[in-house]
Design an enzyme around this catalytic site. Sequence first.
Site, PDB file in Angstrom:
ATOM      1  NE  ARG A 144      -4.140  -1.841   2.137  1.00 20.86           N
ATOM      2  CZ  ARG A 144      -5.132  -1.907   3.017  1.00 20.86           C
ATOM      3  NH1 ARG A 144      -5.122  -1.136   4.099  1.00 20.86           N
ATOM      4  NH2 ARG A 144      -6.132  -2.747   2.831  1.00 20.86           N
TER       5      ARG A 144
ATOM      6  CG  ASP B 287     -13.390   6.927   9.597  1.00 19.73           C
ATOM      7  OD1 ASP B 287     -13.970   5.905  10.009  1.00 19.73           O
ATOM      8  OD2 ASP B 287     -12.231   6.903   9.133  1.00 19.73           O
TER       9      ASP B 287
END
Length: 294
Positions: free
Chosen positions: A47, A155
């Site tokens: 990633r 979030d």
Amino acid sequence: MTAQLRSPPADAELQLTEADFARIARIAKAGWGLSLDSAKRPLIRSRLGRRLKALNLASFDPYCEIIESGDTVECDHFITALTTNVTHFYREAHHFELLESEVLPGLIARARKGQRVRLWSAGCSSGQEPYSLAGSILALAKDAASLDLRILATDVDPTVLVTAEGGRYEAQSCVFPSPALEARLFNKPSTPPEAFRTIRPELQPLIAFRRLNLMQPWPFSGRFDVILCRNVAIYFDKPTQTRLWTRFSEALNDGGSLLIGHSERITAPAEHALEAVGITAYRKTGLLPTTAPR
């Protein structure tokens, strides 16, 4: 930002050394409370390797320097790469059954008397949880939008918040425990079916989406009647979890409800203020010990 002159290596050649991983883990823990398992090294290499390629960097060392410098744009990419957002509508349906049968009716009655009612979806990901919560509220109170009853959905990942605020989802991801629950959130699928579906517009006014790092000071002073923080604490180590449970306990009104993930457990000192009332469901019944960690 210090860019290296040589071309970045191909993915197969990119090395994430033990020292690199340890440095990344320290950054993630200090900034966001994340506890990175060494078993995730291949995933992290893959990633973050995409970010190295995008920035034309040949190794993780200069990339860590960028993150440590506080570059806000790259820090956003960093946290997006390190977090996994797995959620769906009415996930862990037993929590919503508990809310609808034992918690929400009383809160709605209070709101109809003019009182303030607040619910918090902490770690809302791409929005499925707060929209499910709004669907439960509207199923019990069609007039909810006219009441002082709102959901805060937060979030740390800005990417998922874009999806959440838009309320638009791939049709194949809109899976529900029952057709009745699906009808609360979406109109009937079109014929032929479209690739995306959009949340019913009456749900969105009940929800305010905000970005929030749970490890930093929380920019609100009022308390909540319900807090959902499910499958978030599993990414933290035990001391960080303990502090989080304590802060949630302090943020709840007396009698307020805390719902956590199926593999998470409340520990001391917060357990002294929270009574189990269902599967990973708790009600605030007392005060925290004065020595509770902050």
